[in-house]
Design a protein around this motif. Structure first.
Motif, PDB file in Angstrom:
ATOM      1  N   MET A  19     -17.024  40.300  -2.970  1.00  0.00           N
ATOM      2  CA  MET A  19     -18.197  39.586  -2.518  1.00  0.00           C
ATOM      3  C   MET A  19     -18.496  38.496  -3.552  1.00  0.00           C
ATOM      4  SD  MET A  19     -22.035  41.056  -1.687  1.00  0.00           S
ATOM      5  CE  MET A  19     -21.391  42.563  -1.079  1.00  0.00           C
ATOM      6  N   GLU A  20     -18.582  37.265  -3.097  1.00  0.00           N
ATOM      7  CA  GLU A  20     -18.872  36.149  -3.981  1.00  0.00           C
ATOM      8  C   GLU A  20     -20.188  35.496  -3.578  1.00  0.00           C
ATOM      9  OE1 GLU A  20     -16.334  32.573  -5.311  1.00  0.00           O
ATOM     10  OE2 GLU A  20     -14.963  34.240  -4.924  1.00  0.00           O
ATOM     11  N   ILE A  21     -20.912  35.020  -4.581  1.00  0.00           N
ATOM     12  CA  ILE A  21     -22.216  34.418  -4.311  1.00  0.00           C
ATOM     13  C   ILE A  21     -22.061  32.927  -4.009  1.00  0.00           C
ATOM     14  CG2 ILE A  21     -22.803  33.841  -6.684  1.00  0.00           C
ATOM     15  CD1 ILE A  21     -25.613  35.229  -5.691  1.00  0.00           C
ATOM     16  N   ASN A  22     -22.892  32.447  -3.113  1.00  0.00           N
ATOM     17  CA  ASN A  22     -22.922  31.031  -2.766  1.00  0.00           C
ATOM     18  C   ASN A  22     -23.832  30.323  -3.773  1.00  0.00           C
ATOM     19  OD1 ASN A  22     -23.368  28.511  -1.652  1.00  0.00           O
ATOM     20  ND2 ASN A  22     -23.611  29.280   0.429  1.00  0.00           N
ATOM     21  N   LYS A  23     -23.214  29.715  -4.786  1.00  0.00           N
ATOM     22  CA  LYS A  23     -23.977  29.093  -5.875  1.00  0.00           C
ATOM     23  C   LYS A  23     -24.820  27.920  -5.383  1.00  0.00           C
ATOM     24  CE  LYS A  23     -20.926  30.619  -9.485  1.00  0.00           C
ATOM     25  NZ  LYS A  23     -20.366  30.326 -10.785  1.00  0.00           N
ATOM     26  N   ILE A  24     -24.343  27.235  -4.374  1.00  0.00           N
ATOM     27  CA  ILE A  24     -25.113  26.114  -3.821  1.00  0.00           C
ATOM     28  C   ILE A  24     -26.425  26.621  -3.235  1.00  0.00           C
ATOM     29  CG2 ILE A  24     -25.139  24.330  -2.034  1.00  0.00           C
ATOM     30  CD1 ILE A  24     -22.055  24.143  -2.489  1.00  0.00           C
ATOM     31  N   ARG A  25     -26.367  27.752  -2.554  1.00  0.00           N
ATOM     32  CA  ARG A  25     -27.584  28.332  -1.943  1.00  0.00           C
ATOM     33  C   ARG A  25     -28.536  28.854  -3.015  1.00  0.00           C
ATOM     34  NH1 ARG A  25     -31.834  28.932  -0.197  1.00  0.00           N
ATOM     35  NH2 ARG A  25     -32.451  30.144   1.610  1.00  0.00           N
ATOM     36  N   VAL A  26     -27.985  29.418  -4.098  1.00  0.00           N
ATOM     37  CA  VAL A  26     -28.838  29.891  -5.194  1.00  0.00           C
ATOM     38  C   VAL A  26     -29.516  28.695  -5.862  1.00  0.00           C
ATOM     39  CG1 VAL A  26     -28.914  31.099  -7.408  1.00  0.00           C
ATOM     40  CG2 VAL A  26     -27.463  31.971  -5.582  1.00  0.00           C
ATOM     41  N   ARG A  27     -28.790  27.602  -6.033  1.00  0.00           N
ATOM     42  CA  ARG A  27     -29.364  26.381  -6.605  1.00  0.00           C
ATOM     43  C   ARG A  27     -30.497  25.865  -5.716  1.00  0.00           C
ATOM     44  NH1 ARG A  27     -29.739  23.376 -11.112  1.00  0.00           N
ATOM     45  NH2 ARG A  27     -27.539  23.559 -11.536  1.00  0.00           N
ATOM     46  N   LYS A  28     -30.292  25.928  -4.401  1.00  0.00           N
ATOM     47  CA  LYS A  28     -31.327  25.498  -3.456  1.00  0.00           C
ATOM     48  C   LYS A  28     -32.571  26.388  -3.588  1.00  0.00           C
ATOM     49  CE  LYS A  28     -32.056  24.572   1.442  1.00  0.00           C
ATOM     50  NZ  LYS A  28     -31.518  24.726   2.785  1.00  0.00           N
ATOM     51  N   LEU A  29     -32.353  27.688  -3.742  1.00  0.00           N
ATOM     52  CA  LEU A  29     -33.466  28.621  -3.947  1.00  0.00           C
ATOM     53  C   LEU A  29     -34.209  28.274  -5.234  1.00  0.00           C
ATOM     54  CD1 LEU A  29     -34.876  31.271  -2.957  1.00  0.00           C
ATOM     55  CD2 LEU A  29     -33.351  32.468  -4.526  1.00  0.00           C
ATOM     56  N   LEU A  30     -33.472  27.950  -6.283  1.00  0.00           N
ATOM     57  CA  LEU A  30     -34.067  27.549  -7.550  1.00  0.00           C
ATOM     58  C   LEU A  30     -34.974  26.340  -7.354  1.00  0.00           C
ATOM     59  CD1 LEU A  30     -34.159  27.665 -10.713  1.00  0.00           C
ATOM     60  CD2 LEU A  30     -32.162  26.161 -10.673  1.00  0.00           C
ATOM     61  N   ASP A  31     -34.495  25.359  -6.630  1.00  0.00           N
ATOM     62  CA  ASP A  31     -35.283  24.147  -6.398  1.00  0.00           C
ATOM     63  C   ASP A  31     -36.494  24.406  -5.500  1.00  0.00           C
ATOM     64  OD1 ASP A  31     -33.543  22.697  -7.994  1.00  0.00           O
ATOM     65  OD2 ASP A  31     -32.329  22.010  -6.299  1.00  0.00           O
ATOM     66  N   GLU A  32     -36.303  25.211  -4.456  1.00  0.00           N
ATOM     67  CA  GLU A  32     -37.381  25.461  -3.493  1.00  0.00           C
ATOM     68  C   GLU A  32     -38.472  26.382  -4.045  1.00  0.00           C
ATOM     69  OE1 GLU A  32     -35.334  27.173  -0.190  1.00  0.00           O
ATOM     70  OE2 GLU A  32     -34.681  25.233   0.592  1.00  0.00           O
ATOM     71  N   GLU A  33     -38.074  27.474  -4.658  1.00  0.00           N
ATOM     72  CA  GLU A  33     -39.036  28.504  -5.054  1.00  0.00           C
ATOM     73  C   GLU A  33     -39.579  28.327  -6.463  1.00  0.00           C
ATOM     74  OE1 GLU A  33     -40.252  30.879  -2.989  1.00  0.00           O
ATOM     75  OE2 GLU A  33     -39.041  29.971  -1.415  1.00  0.00           O
ATOM     76  N   ALA A  34     -38.815  27.643  -7.336  1.00  0.00           N
ATOM     77  CA  ALA A  34     -39.237  27.556  -8.734  1.00  0.00           C
ATOM     78  C   ALA A  34     -39.231  26.125  -9.259  1.00  0.00           C
ATOM     79  CB  ALA A  34     -38.330  28.434  -9.588  1.00  0.00           C
ATOM     80  N   ALA A  35     -39.163  25.156  -8.374  1.00  0.00           N
ATOM     81  CA  ALA A  35     -39.175  23.733  -8.760  1.00  0.00           C
ATOM     82  C   ALA A  35     -38.136  23.423  -9.831  1.00  0.00           C
ATOM     83  CB  ALA A  35     -40.570  23.322  -9.214  1.00  0.00           C
ATOM     84  N   GLY A  36     -36.967  24.069  -9.724  1.00  0.00           N
ATOM     85  CA  GLY A  36     -35.880  23.812 -10.665  1.00  0.00           C
ATOM     86  C   GLY A  36     -36.023  24.502 -12.007  1.00  0.00           C
ATOM     87  N   ASN A  37     -37.018  25.365 -12.154  1.00  0.00           N
ATOM     88  CA  ASN A  37     -37.291  26.048 -13.415  1.00  0.00           C
ATOM     89  C   ASN A  37     -36.557  27.395 -13.453  1.00  0.00           C
ATOM     90  OD1 ASN A  37     -38.491  27.596 -15.492  1.00  0.00           O
ATOM     91  ND2 ASN A  37     -40.365  26.390 -15.361  1.00  0.00           N
ATOM     92  N   TYR A  38     -35.542  27.483 -14.320  1.00  0.00           N
ATOM     93  CA  TYR A  38     -34.754  28.713 -14.433  1.00  0.00           C
ATOM     94  C   TYR A  38     -35.614  29.902 -14.840  1.00  0.00           C
ATOM     95  CZ  TYR A  38     -30.430  26.024 -14.154  1.00  0.00           C
ATOM     96  OH  TYR A  38     -29.410  25.233 -13.722  1.00  0.00           O
ATOM     97  N   ARG A  39     -36.516  29.693 -15.770  1.00  0.00           N
ATOM     98  CA  ARG A  39     -37.370  30.800 -16.235  1.00  0.00           C
ATOM     99  C   ARG A  39     -38.226  31.356 -15.095  1.00  0.00           C
ATOM    100  NH1 ARG A  39     -37.562  31.638 -21.658  1.00  0.00           N
ATOM    101  NH2 ARG A  39     -36.790  29.952 -22.962  1.00  0.00           N
ATOM    102  N   GLU A  40     -38.746  30.476 -14.289  1.00  0.00           N
ATOM    103  CA  GLU A  40     -39.605  30.905 -13.183  1.00  0.00           C
ATOM    104  C   GLU A  40     -38.812  31.717 -12.154  1.00  0.00           C
ATOM    105  OE1 GLU A  40     -42.957  31.517 -10.857  1.00  0.00           O
ATOM    106  OE2 GLU A  40     -42.754  30.926 -12.949  1.00  0.00           O
ATOM    107  N   LEU A  41     -37.640  31.227 -11.771  1.00  0.00           N
ATOM    108  CA  LEU A  41     -36.845  31.973 -10.795  1.00  0.00           C
ATOM    109  C   LEU A  41     -36.366  33.295 -11.380  1.00  0.00           C
ATOM    110  CD1 LEU A  41     -35.722  32.103  -7.950  1.00  0.00           C
ATOM    111  CD2 LEU A  41     -33.649  30.972  -8.783  1.00  0.00           C
ATOM    112  N   ALA A  42     -36.003  33.301 -12.652  1.00  0.00           N
ATOM    113  CA  ALA A  42     -35.586  34.556 -13.298  1.00  0.00           C
ATOM    114  C   ALA A  42     -36.742  35.558 -13.282  1.00  0.00           C
ATOM    115  CB  ALA A  42     -35.125  34.285 -14.721  1.00  0.00           C
ATOM    116  N   ARG A  43     -37.950  35.085 -13.529  1.00  0.00           N
ATOM    117  CA  ARG A  43     -39.120  35.967 -13.484  1.00  0.00           C
ATOM    118  C   ARG A  43     -39.345  36.502 -12.069  1.00  0.00           C
ATOM    119  NH1 ARG A  43     -43.865  36.045 -11.714  1.00  0.00           N
ATOM    120  NH2 ARG A  43     -43.906  33.886 -11.027  1.00  0.00           N
ATOM    121  N   ILE A  44     -39.212  35.626 -11.093  1.00  0.00           N
ATOM    122  CA  ILE A  44     -39.399  36.013  -9.692  1.00  0.00           C
ATOM    123  C   ILE A  44     -38.383  37.080  -9.291  1.00  0.00           C
ATOM    124  CG2 ILE A  44     -39.146  35.193  -7.314  1.00  0.00           C
ATOM    125  CD1 ILE A  44     -40.345  32.504  -8.290  1.00  0.00           C
TER     126      ILE A  44
END
Length: 68
Positions: free
Chosen positions: A1-26
């Protein structure tokens, strides 16, 4: 099983405004793990996938979108 990195990047932008710390916390994962997963050749492990799946269930997002 491989992760779709493009979709994870999109989630980062949508849910955490590109903030890695915020998405990691979420997702309740390490910031370094999230950064390596998106930007390097790291693969998602079972813990990360489990946390991502839980988040998808809570938000009503199809988890299958994150799997290649």
């Amino acid at each position: 099983m491989e992760i779709n990195k493009i979709r994870v990047r999109k989630l980062l932008d949508e849910e955490a405004a590109g903030n890695y710390r915020e998405l990691a916390r979420i997702l309740d994962v390490q910031v370094s793990q999230l950064h390596k997963l998106i930007n390097k050749d790291s693969k998602a492990g079972p813990v990360f996938l489990g946390k991502l799946r839980q988040y998808c269930i809570q938000k009503g997002i199809p988890f299958d979108d994150f799997i290649k």
